[in-house]
Write an enzyme that holds these catalytic residues in place. Structure first.
Site, PDB file in Angstrom:
ATOM      1  N   THR A  35       5.281   2.387   1.730  1.00 23.78           N
ATOM      2  CA  THR A  35       4.880   1.916   0.402  1.00 23.78           C
ATOM      3  C   THR A  35       3.386   1.580   0.418  1.00 23.78           C
ATOM      4  O   THR A  35       2.729   1.652   1.461  1.00 23.78           O
ATOM      5  CB  THR A  35       5.691   0.667   0.008  1.00 23.78           C
ATOM      6  OG1 THR A  35       5.558  -0.316   1.056  1.00 23.78           O
ATOM      7  CG2 THR A  35       7.156   1.007  -0.185  1.00 23.78           C
ATOM      8  N   TYR A  36       2.856   1.175  -0.736  1.00 25.59           N
ATOM      9  CA  TYR A  36       1.419   0.917  -0.876  1.00 25.59           C
ATOM     10  C   TYR A  36       0.962  -0.137   0.124  1.00 25.59           C
ATOM     11  O   TYR A  36       1.609  -1.183   0.290  1.00 25.59           O
ATOM     12  CB  TYR A  36       1.113   0.481  -2.300  1.00 25.59           C
ATOM     13  CG  TYR A  36      -0.355   0.459  -2.622  1.00 25.59           C
ATOM     14  CD1 TYR A  36      -1.123   1.614  -2.512  1.00 25.59           C
ATOM     15  CD2 TYR A  36      -0.972  -0.719  -3.019  1.00 25.59           C
ATOM     16  CE1 TYR A  36      -2.479   1.602  -2.813  1.00 25.59           C
ATOM     17  CE2 TYR A  36      -2.328  -0.742  -3.331  1.00 25.59           C
ATOM     18  CZ  TYR A  36      -3.077   0.430  -3.217  1.00 25.59           C
ATOM     19  OH  TYR A  36      -4.422   0.420  -3.518  1.00 25.59           O
TER      20      TYR A  36
END
Length: 559
Positions: free
Chosen positions: A125-126
């Site tokens: 994820t980010y």
């Protein structure tokens, strides 16, 4: 600030009494302990003479007797999944990655890697986030994976909440699909991508596992007026430690101690007593990881800027890295001193944190951006104008007399500041352009083992580096200069020393006597992408610069 604290620090000598004990049972193994009290007060030993006196007294009061045995069960909870700061800290500590390298590789994992027939897959994820929040679907998927692979007793119940003040725009850094285990996709990743992905994957899975159960045994022993203590910690149930290895005790020695069965009143024989000299240590220098932690604690910067802050300090030569520690340069000290004098309000720790809060309030519509900007810029611009008027005086104030004359024109030589630090130049510039480098001794983050003085990097007559005590000639301790980089051989844990041959040629050799590795090119902390050797080498010729591996012969052109 930290460097000023270190400069003001005065090391203080103290001694401890280390014991090696053995229970009366014939088959009992020896175990260590330390004298901690004398006549019901904390024992403080300032010098060798006092240490010898207490040693003699302890020997008169043997055997010692077990005063108490206390066993305590401890629940050790897993760490939350990574946020930007904790990822950079852990990658620095475990993988020896710089903050910049960590974020570059995390960006690659986020943007997507070709995974065979699946095509490009975003693996994490980010990676710029300050939230430990995890989506329900990801949490449930992780716990299902744990149940199927480790059993129900390993499934955790903790739901993590972000700290107050977190922006919480993105969830924690985690694998997008837990079934993509590091082992399954290793063939599609470079060595560094694999190592960082494995770290993120393990941290996330561990965060969703159950707590570890530990047992800590603390023993107190009486020897006349003296009290000795020892403790040991063992694992009752490993829980998240199954996949996330970490130190479980208060110190590493405690983890190694194996105590025999003991009870109150048992007589304990003294095998050995050893007085040990110590010196108090100054505050530790920052590593990239600990600096990120300090930035976060002070509210300076955001997850997206931590790496850039450190990169700027390094790129502008305000600090340099040595043995993974950040050392402030002379240029950094001078720039900091000037800015502190000129803009004391702006370069105060709380200023940035306060400004960050105001920017958040502007985003929420609670403050007017024009008013905030005006409050800062009007007084700041006035100060800037005054400083511009004094620019020439400031530059002159930085020039020092070198104490000798120019060999070309006879004018006095001066010490000036350049982009990369101090250098010696002719005061008759620009008519005379004579310059020469200014060699300065570099202080190490280490004390002399013989006298406790500062250790420094010095140069011999041929220009070679070596480490020596700053108290020379009173103390003549010295040793070869270590680069802090590991020997590239897989089965060796030694470091490379920088040495100089009789003909004045620099070469690098492993510090271990049983390893014969030698290289004549400059070592680099960048690892080999082919075989994983932690150190590669840089060779410069007329044709250009090449980085290569001394183990598998991998090489590439370097800028």
């Amino acid at each position: 600030k930290r460097d000023n604290e270190r400069e003001k620090f005065v090391p203080k000598e103290y001694w401890t009494l280390e014991l090696l004990l053995r229970a009366a049972t014939a088959k009992s193994k020896s175990f260590p302990a330390r004298i901690t009290e004398y006549k019901n007060k904390k024992l403080e030993i300032p010098n060798k003479q006092e240490a010898q006196r207490h040693t003699a007294n302890v020997k008169k009061n043997v055997p010692s007797v077990v005063k108490s045995v206390e066993k305590k069960e401890i629940n050790k909870n897993p760490f939350p999944p990574f946020i930007t700061s904790s990822l950079q800290m852990e990658a620095s500590r475990k993988l020896r990655f710089s903050s910049r390298k960590t974020m570059q590789i995390a960006q690659q994992l986020y943007e997507g890697i070709e995974i065979g027939e699946k095509g490009p897959v975003g693996l994490i994820t980010y990676m710029r986030t300050d939230s430990v929040r995890v989506a329900d679907i990801a949490r449930n998927s992780a716990r299902k994976f744990i149940r199927e692979n480790y059993g129900q007793k390993y499934v955790g119940k903790i739901v993590y909440r972000s700290k107050r003040g977190a922006q919480d725009a993105h969830e924690a850094i985690r694998p997008t699909f837990v079934q993509n285990t590091p082992k399954d996709i290793k063939q599609f990743l470079s060595i560094d991508q694999y190592r960082l992905y494995e770290l993120i994957w393990r941290r996330f899975i561990a965060s969703q596992m159950s707590s570890a159960k530990l047992e800590r045994t603390s023993v107190k022993l009486a020897a006349g007026d003296y009290l000795a203590e020892t403790s040991a910690t063992r694992v009752l149930f490993d829980g998240f430690l199954k996949i996330w290895k970490m130190q479980i005790a208060e110190d590493k020695q405690e983890e190694k101690i194996k105590l025999p069965p003991l009870k109150k009143g048992d007589e304990i024989a003294l095998k050995e007593i050893k007085p040990e000299q110590h010196f108090t240590k100054p505050p530790a220098r920052y590593s990239e990881g600990t600096l990120v932690r300090e930035l976060e604690a002070q509210g300076i910067g955001r997850p997206s800027t931590y790496s850039q802050i450190i990169s700027t300090l390094l790129d502008r030569k305000y600090v340099h890295l040595k043995n993974r520690r950040l050392f402030i340069t002379e240029l950094g000290k001078e720039v900091n001193s000037l800015l502190q004098k000129m803009f004391p309000d702006v370069f105060e720790e709380k200023f940035t944190a306060k400004l960050e809060e105001e920017l958040d309030e502007i985003e929420k519509g609670e403050k007017d951006w024009q008013k905030v900007l005006k409050q800062f810029y009007v007084p700041f611009s006035k100060k800037l104008e005054k400083i511009q008027q004094k620019r020439d005086d400031i530059k002159k104030g930085l020039i020092e007399d070198a104490g000798r004359n120019c060999p070309q024109c006879g004018s006095p030589l001066v010490i000036r500041w350049g982009r990369y630090g101090k250098f010696i130049a002719c005061s008759n510039f620009p008519k005379c352009k004579y310059t020469e480098p200014l060699e300065e001794e570099e202080e190490l983050d280490e004390k002399c083992p013989q006298c406790g003085g500062e250790l420094k990097i010095k140069r011999n007559r041929r220009g070679g580096k070596f480490i020596a005590c700053s108290n020379y000639p009173k103390c003549k301790y010295s040793r070869p200069y270590s680069t802090g980089l590991k020997c590239p051989r897989e089965d060796c844990d030694g470091e490379l020393l920088e040495l100089m041959s009789k003909k004045g040629k620099t070469f690098y050799a492993c510090q271990r006597d049983d390893c014969k590795f030698v290289a004549f090119d400059e070592p680099s902390e960048k690892s080999c992408p082919e075989c994983g050797a932690e150190t590669t080498f840089i060779r410069t010729t007329k044709k250009g610069t090449t980085r290569y591996c001394a183990i598998c012969k991998w090489k590439e052109k370097s800028e």
